[in-house]
Design a protein around this motif. Sequence first.
Motif, PDB file in Angstrom:
ATOM      1  N   GLU A  11      57.331  -2.317  94.755  1.00 48.92           N
ATOM      2  CA  GLU A  11      57.589  -2.598  96.666  1.00 48.92           C
ATOM      3  C   GLU A  11      58.339  -3.720  96.669  1.00 48.92           C
ATOM      4  N   ILE A  12      58.434  -5.387  96.042  1.00 47.64           N
ATOM      5  CA  ILE A  12      58.823  -5.997  95.781  1.00 47.64           C
ATOM      6  C   ILE A  12      60.079  -6.258  96.167  1.00 47.64           C
ATOM      7  N   GLN A  68      65.921  -5.301 101.490  1.00 51.80           N
ATOM      8  CA  GLN A  68      64.894  -5.137 102.924  1.00 51.80           C
ATOM      9  C   GLN A  68      65.984  -5.802 103.217  1.00 51.80           C
ATOM     10  N   TRP A  69      65.276  -7.145 102.838  1.00 52.37           N
ATOM     11  CA  TRP A  69      65.661  -8.265 103.543  1.00 52.37           C
ATOM     12  C   TRP A  69      67.408  -9.275 102.551  1.00 52.37           C
ATOM     13  N   LEU A  70      67.477  -8.304 102.309  1.00 55.12           N
ATOM     14  CA  LEU A  70      69.355  -8.368 101.631  1.00 55.12           C
ATOM     15  C   LEU A  70      70.071  -7.953 102.917  1.00 55.12           C
ATOM     16  N   GLU A  71      69.393  -6.769 102.968  1.00 54.76           N
ATOM     17  CA  GLU A  71      70.570  -5.898 104.419  1.00 54.76           C
ATOM     18  C   GLU A  71      70.265  -6.275 105.687  1.00 54.76           C
ATOM     19  N   ASP A  72      69.113  -7.136 105.767  1.00 55.40           N
ATOM     20  CA  ASP A  72      68.994  -7.722 107.398  1.00 55.40           C
ATOM     21  C   ASP A  72      70.110  -9.248 107.586  1.00 55.40           C
ATOM     22  N   LYS A  73      70.155  -9.734 106.406  1.00 51.70           N
ATOM     23  CA  LYS A  73      70.362 -10.984 106.224  1.00 51.70           C
ATOM     24  C   LYS A  73      72.050 -10.387 106.530  1.00 51.70           C
ATOM     25  N   LYS A  74      72.219  -9.307 106.319  1.00 53.38           N
ATOM     26  CA  LYS A  74      73.953  -8.799 106.093  1.00 53.38           C
ATOM     27  C   LYS A  74      74.424  -8.537 107.486  1.00 53.38           C
TER      28      LYS A  74
END
Length: 149
Positions: free
Chosen positions: A136-137, A143-149
């Motif tokens: 889950e982490i 997801q965090w990497l995707e949002d950052k892009k």
Amino acid sequence: MKKLDEIMELMADEMADFKTAILKLQLLSRQLPELSIPISTEALEKNLNVFLQKQESQSQERDEILRGIDEKLKHARLIPNYLLILFGVFGILSLGLIGYFSYSAKAKQEENFEVYRIVMETEHQLHQYYFAAYPEIKENYCQWLEDKK
């Protein structure tokens, strides 16, 4: 008067000395024809030849000395042999040291790169183990990497 007598005596003495000098001169002038100095060309030529031979031998000695000096100058070097050997040894030694230090620097660089690669692989494996233990982490991280892009 007294002075006149003294002067007369001195004059008589001088006249006697003059007379003796003239007699000696007459005697020498009579002997002059008997004292002939023979000057022959043979003696002059002989002395001249001896002188010329001596001069020729000295000239030959001088020429040989000059030839020897010329020969030495032709084979002379500006830098002596021992300096050439010394510079050669220092050159070889410096090239060897440069080669050794460049090789050791390259080896050290490769060793550092290998250590860095091992550290990076270890961190990557630790991340993989952690994400495998907590999926889950991993999803949150992706997801965090995707949002950052």
